[in-house]
Design an enzyme around this catalytic site. Structure first.
Site, PDB file in Angstrom:
ATOM      1  N   THR A   1     183.781  94.721   6.741  1.00 51.63           N
ATOM      2  CA  THR A   1     182.460  94.458   6.175  1.00 51.63           C
ATOM      3  C   THR A   1     182.243  92.945   6.127  1.00 51.63           C
ATOM      4  O   THR A   1     183.185  92.199   5.899  1.00 51.63           O
ATOM      5  CB  THR A   1     182.417  95.038   4.745  1.00 51.63           C
ATOM      6  OG1 THR A   1     182.348  96.447   4.853  1.00 51.63           O
ATOM      7  CG2 THR A   1     181.228  94.541   3.943  1.00 51.63           C
TER       8      THR A   1
ATOM      9  N   ARG B   1     177.110 109.610   3.261  1.00 55.93           N
ATOM     10  CA  ARG B   1     177.735 108.737   2.245  1.00 55.93           C
ATOM     11  C   ARG B   1     177.236 107.291   2.368  1.00 55.93           C
ATOM     12  O   ARG B   1     177.123 106.741   3.456  1.00 55.93           O
ATOM     13  CB  ARG B   1     179.258 108.771   2.432  1.00 55.93           C
ATOM     14  CG  ARG B   1     180.044 107.882   1.472  1.00 55.93           C
ATOM     15  CD  ARG B   1     180.403 106.545   2.094  1.00 55.93           C
ATOM     16  NE  ARG B   1     181.270 105.751   1.199  1.00 55.93           N
ATOM     17  CZ  ARG B   1     181.521 104.460   1.372  1.00 55.93           C
ATOM     18  NH1 ARG B   1     180.989 103.806   2.375  1.00 55.93           N
ATOM     19  NH2 ARG B   1     182.289 103.805   0.535  1.00 55.93           N
ATOM     20  N   VAL B   2     176.915 106.677   1.246  1.00 54.43           N
ATOM     21  CA  VAL B   2     176.501 105.270   1.216  1.00 54.43           C
ATOM     22  C   VAL B   2     177.451 104.526   0.282  1.00 54.43           C
ATOM     23  O   VAL B   2     177.786 105.022  -0.792  1.00 54.43           O
ATOM     24  CB  VAL B   2     175.042 105.131   0.707  1.00 54.43           C
ATOM     25  CG1 VAL B   2     174.666 103.673   0.511  1.00 54.43           C
ATOM     26  CG2 VAL B   2     174.074 105.791   1.683  1.00 54.43           C
TER      27      VAL B   2
ATOM     28  N   THR C   1     183.476  93.289  -0.828  1.00 55.08           N
ATOM     29  CA  THR C   1     184.036  94.140   0.226  1.00 55.08           C
ATOM     30  C   THR C   1     185.202  94.921  -0.347  1.00 55.08           C
ATOM     31  O   THR C   1     186.018  94.367  -1.075  1.00 55.08           O
ATOM     32  CB  THR C   1     184.502  93.316   1.445  1.00 55.08           C
ATOM     33  OG1 THR C   1     185.234  94.190   2.314  1.00 55.08           O
ATOM     34  CG2 THR C   1     185.384  92.143   1.060  1.00 55.08           C
ATOM     35  N   GLY C   2     185.251  96.201  -0.014  1.00 56.73           N
ATOM     36  CA  GLY C   2     186.344  97.032  -0.525  1.00 56.73           C
ATOM     37  C   GLY C   2     185.919  98.480  -0.573  1.00 56.73           C
ATOM     38  O   GLY C   2     184.897  98.852   0.020  1.00 56.73           O
TER      39      GLY C   2
ATOM     40  N   GLY D   1     184.047 101.173  -1.530  1.00 61.42           N
ATOM     41  CA  GLY D   1     182.722 101.149  -2.138  1.00 61.42           C
ATOM     42  C   GLY D   1     182.537 101.963  -3.404  1.00 61.42           C
ATOM     43  O   GLY D   1     181.858 101.526  -4.331  1.00 61.42           O
TER      44      GLY D   1
HETATM   45  N1  ASP Z   1     182.425  98.301   0.853  1.00 62.39           N
HETATM   46  C1  ASP Z   1     182.272  99.026   2.087  1.00 62.39           C
HETATM   47  C2  ASP Z   1     181.899 100.446   1.786  1.00 62.39           C
HETATM   48  O1  ASP Z   1     182.469 101.034   0.897  1.00 62.39           O
HETATM   49  C3  ASP Z   1     183.492  99.024   2.921  1.00 62.39           C
HETATM   50  C4  ASP Z   1     184.091  97.678   3.189  1.00 62.39           C
HETATM   51  O2  ASP Z   1     183.939  96.740   2.414  1.00 62.39           O
HETATM   52  O3  ASP Z   1     184.744  97.541   4.225  1.00 62.39           O
HETATM   53  O4  ASP Z   1     181.069 100.980   2.452  1.00 62.39           O
END
Ligand code: ASP
Length: 373
Positions: free
Chosen positions: A238, A266-267, A289-290, A292
């Site tokens: 991300t 899914r969001v 980022t992580g 979600g």
């Molecule tokens: N935060 C993003 C999600 O959950 C994934 C990511 O950060 O790579 O969609």
């Protein structure tokens, strides 16, 4: 300023002694005063520049390209070089806008577009695949000067989802648009689209095949895929950016393909204002980022801002508290970038690594990947 003093003395003199030239109107001294005063402002460019520079904020840009299990031992020198090159390009592109006096929202959009166009990151070209083998991308942008925000979720045809998010912010009365409706809105606003083949990336496809048989969704930048299939290759990604411009305004933006093998529309946190993206001139700009689901439940980006606003914490302390304590307690892997209106930066992550970087007025792009650098 000496000219103004001369005018003031002239007015005082005229007050005591009526105009020696009776052809001059009685308001002449006042007019002269303003002529002199304004000439100070307009006819002395050197002084004007000096005073403007005093009030200008020094711009800062911070970016991330995803957090996760990013280990030096599983990275080849060529791969590392390629990641660093794109991060570097993103920082330079965004900062060139800021140094010319451009806005923070222009800078974050431009910085993110560079990473969206690179297949190395999980955003735009090279986004991860859903369970059904599609790309469904999310993006958001927020302007800290007026708390305006825009986001799109589950879009499959938009070349640069961050630009779509910006159009939602500026060309509609809404904040979040999803799927087909969001794509129709983009079409109406002439936002560039691409066919599915443009977004395809073999490594992302292989990632989906590795995990498809399981019920798991997977962060693009996690080693759990490898644990499942004992594969060693993993890509991360991300992308996000936060910026402070010369006028002292903050902005944040985030863009992602989400998680591999996601189902049922899914969001994640990225397009949820306050979870993965937030900006407020009063406090800070944040892009996360992580995993979600954890970031949504912990309302991560807004929590950092709230700790600053209501508890008076500095940006570094607030960001550390949320990422290293609150998220860890919940079991949420990831990190964030945060920037306050004075240019202070925080980039905490509770994973092995996070692609990240910043650039300030010395114009040196600092790029880091692992815990140590
Ligand atoms: N935060 C993003 C999600 O959950 C994934 C990511 O950060 O790579 O969609």
């Amino acid at each position: 300023m000496h000219q103004s003093y001369i005018s003031v003395s002239y007015i005082l003199y005229q007050a005591k002694n009526p105009p020696f030239n009776s052809n001059l109107p009685s308001s002449a001294p006042v007019i002269l005063f303003f002529v002199n005063f304004r000439s100070e402002i307009y006819l002395n460019p050197f002084r004007k520049n000096l005073s403007m520079k005093k009030n200008e904020t020094k711009p800062v840009l911070v970016i991330h390209g995803g957090a996760g299990t990013i280990l030096k031992k599983s990275m080849t020198p060529e791969k590392e070089k390629a990641y660093r090159a794109v991060l570097n390009e993103s920082l330079k592109k965004g900062y060139s806008i800021l140094s010319k006096g451009g806005t923070a929202k222009d800078a974050v959009e431009a910085a993110i577009r560079v990473m969206e166009d690179s297949p190395l990151f999980n955003a735009g070209k090279g986004a991860v695949f859903t369970h059904d083998g599609k790309n469904e991308m999310d993006a958001a942008i927020m302007d800290g000067s007026n708390l305006m925000a825009g986001a799109v979720a589950g879009v499959s045809t938009i070349k640069n989802p961050v630009t779509a998010a910006r159009a939602v912010m500026e060309k509609s009365e809404h904040v979040l648009m999803v799927g087909k409706g969001a794509e129709q809105f983009c079409e109406k606003n002439k936002i560039k689209t691409e066919k599915a083949s443009y977004f395809f990336d073999q490594v992302r496809w292989d990632q989906l095949q590795s995990i498809k048989g399981t019920e798991k969704t997977q962060m693009d930048h996690s080693d759990k895929i490898e644990k499942i299939k004992k594969k060693t290759d993993s890509k991360f990604g991300t992308v996000g950016a936060v910026a402070l411009d010369k006028s002292g305004n903050l902005a944040a933006a985030t863009s992602t393909g989400g998680m591999t093998n996601k189902k049922f529309g899914r969001v994640g946190d990225c397009p949820i204002i306050g979870a993965g993206t937030y900006a407020n001139n009063k406090t800070c700009a944040v892009s996360a980022t992580g995993h979600g689901e954890f970031f949504i439940r912990a309302v991560v980006a807004y929590d950092v801002s709230s700790l600053m606003e209501y508890k008076g914490l500095k940006v570094k302390k607030a960001a550390e508290k949320v990422v290293m304590k609150k998220l860890v307690k919940l079991g949420g892997e990831g990190g964030l970038i945060a920037l306050d209106a004075k240019g202070n930066i925080a980039m905490p992550f509770n994973s092995e690594g996070m692609y990240r970087g910043y650039i300030k007025s010395d114009k040196i792009a600092h790029v880091m990947i692992y815990k140590e650098n």
